[in-house]
Scaffold this motif. Structure first.
Motif, short mmCIF file in Angstrom:
data_model
loop_
_atom_site.label_atom_id
_atom_site.label_comp_id
_atom_site.label_asym_id
_atom_site.label_seq_id
_atom_site.Cartn_x
_atom_site.Cartn_y
_atom_site.Cartn_z
N LYS A 32 0.80 -1.19 -0.08
CA LYS A 32 0.05 -0.02 -0.05
C LYS A 32 0.78 1.09 0.00
O LYS A 32 0.36 2.45 -0.50
CB LYS A 32 -0.95 -0.05 1.22
CG LYS A 32 -2.06 -0.88 0.98
CD LYS A 32 -2.83 -0.91 2.34
CE LYS A 32 -4.37 -1.63 2.12
NZ LYS A 32 -4.37 -3.04 2.75
N ASN A 33 1.89 1.08 0.81
CA ASN A 33 2.99 2.23 0.92
C ASN A 33 4.49 1.68 0.37
O ASN A 33 4.81 0.65 0.87
CB ASN A 33 2.86 2.72 2.25
CG ASN A 33 1.73 3.29 2.68
OD1 ASN A 33 1.30 4.30 2.08
ND2 ASN A 33 1.03 2.55 3.56
N ILE A 34 5.01 2.65 -0.17
CA ILE A 34 6.72 2.38 -0.25
C ILE A 34 7.26 3.74 -0.06
O ILE A 34 6.60 4.92 -0.26
CB ILE A 34 6.93 1.86 -1.56
CG1 ILE A 34 6.46 2.70 -2.73
CG2 ILE A 34 6.36 0.37 -1.99
CD1 ILE A 34 7.02 2.34 -4.08
N ILE A 63 6.07 7.53 -0.37
CA ILE A 63 6.64 8.48 0.57
C ILE A 63 8.08 8.86 -0.07
O ILE A 63 8.88 8.01 -0.43
CB ILE A 63 6.61 8.02 1.95
CG1 ILE A 63 5.39 7.63 2.40
CG2 ILE A 63 7.33 8.93 2.69
CD1 ILE A 63 5.24 6.94 3.61
N LEU A 64 8.16 10.09 -0.30
CA LEU A 64 9.36 10.53 -0.75
C LEU A 64 10.43 11.12 0.08
O LEU A 64 10.11 12.01 1.00
CB LEU A 64 9.07 11.80 -2.11
CG LEU A 64 10.51 12.21 -2.92
CD1 LEU A 64 10.73 11.00 -3.81
CD2 LEU A 64 10.17 13.30 -3.76
N GLY A 65 11.58 10.75 -0.06
CA GLY A 65 12.50 11.27 1.05
C GLY A 65 13.89 11.56 0.37
O GLY A 65 14.18 11.23 -0.89
N ASN A 90 9.23 -0.53 9.28
CA ASN A 90 8.44 -1.64 8.67
C ASN A 90 7.81 -1.43 7.27
O ASN A 90 6.67 -1.81 7.07
CB ASN A 90 7.18 -1.86 9.63
CG ASN A 90 7.80 -2.49 10.91
OD1 ASN A 90 8.73 -3.24 10.88
ND2 ASN A 90 7.37 -1.89 11.91
N LYS A 91 8.39 -0.78 6.52
CA LYS A 91 8.01 -0.43 5.14
C LYS A 91 8.95 -0.87 4.19
O LYS A 91 10.01 -1.06 4.61
CB LYS A 91 7.57 1.18 4.76
CG LYS A 91 6.37 1.68 5.54
CD LYS A 91 6.21 3.16 5.36
CE LYS A 91 4.71 3.40 6.02
NZ LYS A 91 4.85 4.02 7.36
N VAL A 92 8.57 -1.00 2.75
CA VAL A 92 9.48 -0.99 1.67
C VAL A 92 10.06 0.19 1.31
O VAL A 92 9.59 1.35 1.15
CB VAL A 92 8.86 -1.66 0.43
CG1 VAL A 92 9.62 -1.58 -0.71
CG2 VAL A 92 8.11 -3.02 0.74
N VAL A 93 11.54 0.18 1.46
CA VAL A 93 12.39 1.38 1.22
C VAL A 93 13.29 0.99 -0.30
O VAL A 93 13.77 0.06 -0.19
CB VAL A 93 13.32 1.66 2.14
CG1 VAL A 93 14.30 2.91 2.11
CG2 VAL A 93 12.51 2.24 3.55
N ILE A 94 13.24 1.90 -1.06
CA ILE A 94 13.90 2.22 -2.26
C ILE A 94 14.86 3.09 -2.12
O ILE A 94 14.28 4.36 -2.45
CB ILE A 94 13.02 2.23 -3.37
CG1 ILE A 94 12.09 0.93 -3.35
CG2 ILE A 94 13.66 2.03 -4.76
CD1 ILE A 94 10.88 0.89 -4.05
N LEU A 95 16.16 3.03 -2.17
CA LEU A 95 17.08 4.03 -2.15
C LEU A 95 17.49 4.39 -3.70
O LEU A 95 17.64 3.20 -4.41
CB LEU A 95 18.55 3.26 -1.43
CG LEU A 95 19.39 4.29 -0.84
CD1 LEU A 95 18.74 5.49 -0.19
CD2 LEU A 95 20.43 3.63 -0.14
N CYS A 96 17.79 5.49 -4.26
CA CYS A 96 17.66 5.96 -5.59
C CYS A 96 19.27 6.78 -5.46
O CYS A 96 19.39 7.65 -4.93
CB CYS A 96 16.82 6.67 -6.25
SG CYS A 96 15.04 5.91 -6.23
N ASP A 97 20.09 6.58 -6.61
CA ASP A 97 20.89 7.30 -6.94
C ASP A 97 21.20 7.23 -8.62
O ASP A 97 20.97 6.43 -9.27
CB ASP A 97 22.24 6.76 -6.30
CG ASP A 97 23.39 7.85 -6.17
OD1 ASP A 97 23.06 9.10 -6.53
OD2 ASP A 97 24.43 7.53 -5.50
#
Length: 167
Positions: A32-34, A63-65, A90-97
């Protein structure tokens, strides 16, 4: 002055970002959230582009960080994130570069998340140069380039000349 070689033009760059967005969505289809977190300026621009496309193709709340760190000496200071722990716990985190060169930036950025329980931590890079010196890889790659250590990859996501350049 060294000559710049255009590896990806604006249209190809957009296609890569669209494909990466679909891959992220397909691998997180039940979420539902990433949380998508960009590293410094170019990683954050890529994260925003991914977020826009994921919102367009799915019902996933994104959610953008942003993580800020010294890319040349990430061990000198602690990386700062503009999210609170409760935003990604407790969420899916996707790290971008934008570019994966040695893996130093990705590994020091991922350090932020190591003391917090996550569902999953994934990485996205637009360009993978395969010069890894650290035990980290990218789960989602736009393009892999075989380059020498003397060559420089520049990702331009902001000007009218958007693209990936090798010099």
């Amino acid at each position: 002055m060294t000559e710049k070689i255009k590896i990806l033009d604006h249209k190809q760059l957009k296609q890569k970002i669209n494909r990466l967005s679909w891959q992220v969505y397909e691998n997180n289809i039940k979420e539902k959230n990433i949380v998508i977190v960009g590293i410094s300026s170019r990683g954050t621009i890529l994260a925003k582009e991914l977020m826009k496309m994921i919102k367009k193709i799915s019902n996933i709340n994104v959610i953008l960080g942003r993580i800020d760190l010294d890319k040349k000496n990430p061990y000198d200071k602690t990386a700062n994130i503009d999210l609170s722990e409760s935003d990604y716990k407790n969420k899916v985190v996707i790290l971008c570069d934008d570019v994966l060169n040695s893996g130093k930036t990705l590994i020091y950025s991922s350090k932020i998340f190591l003391s917090t329980p996550l569902k999953k931590l994934s990485t996205v890079v637009l360009v993978n140069r395969d010069h890894n010196l650290y035990p980290i890889k990218s789960d989602y790659v736009g393009i892999s380039l075989s380059t020498t250590l003397k060559e420089y990859v520049n990702v331009d996501l902001t000007t009218t000349n958007k693209g990936v350049y090798l010099s």
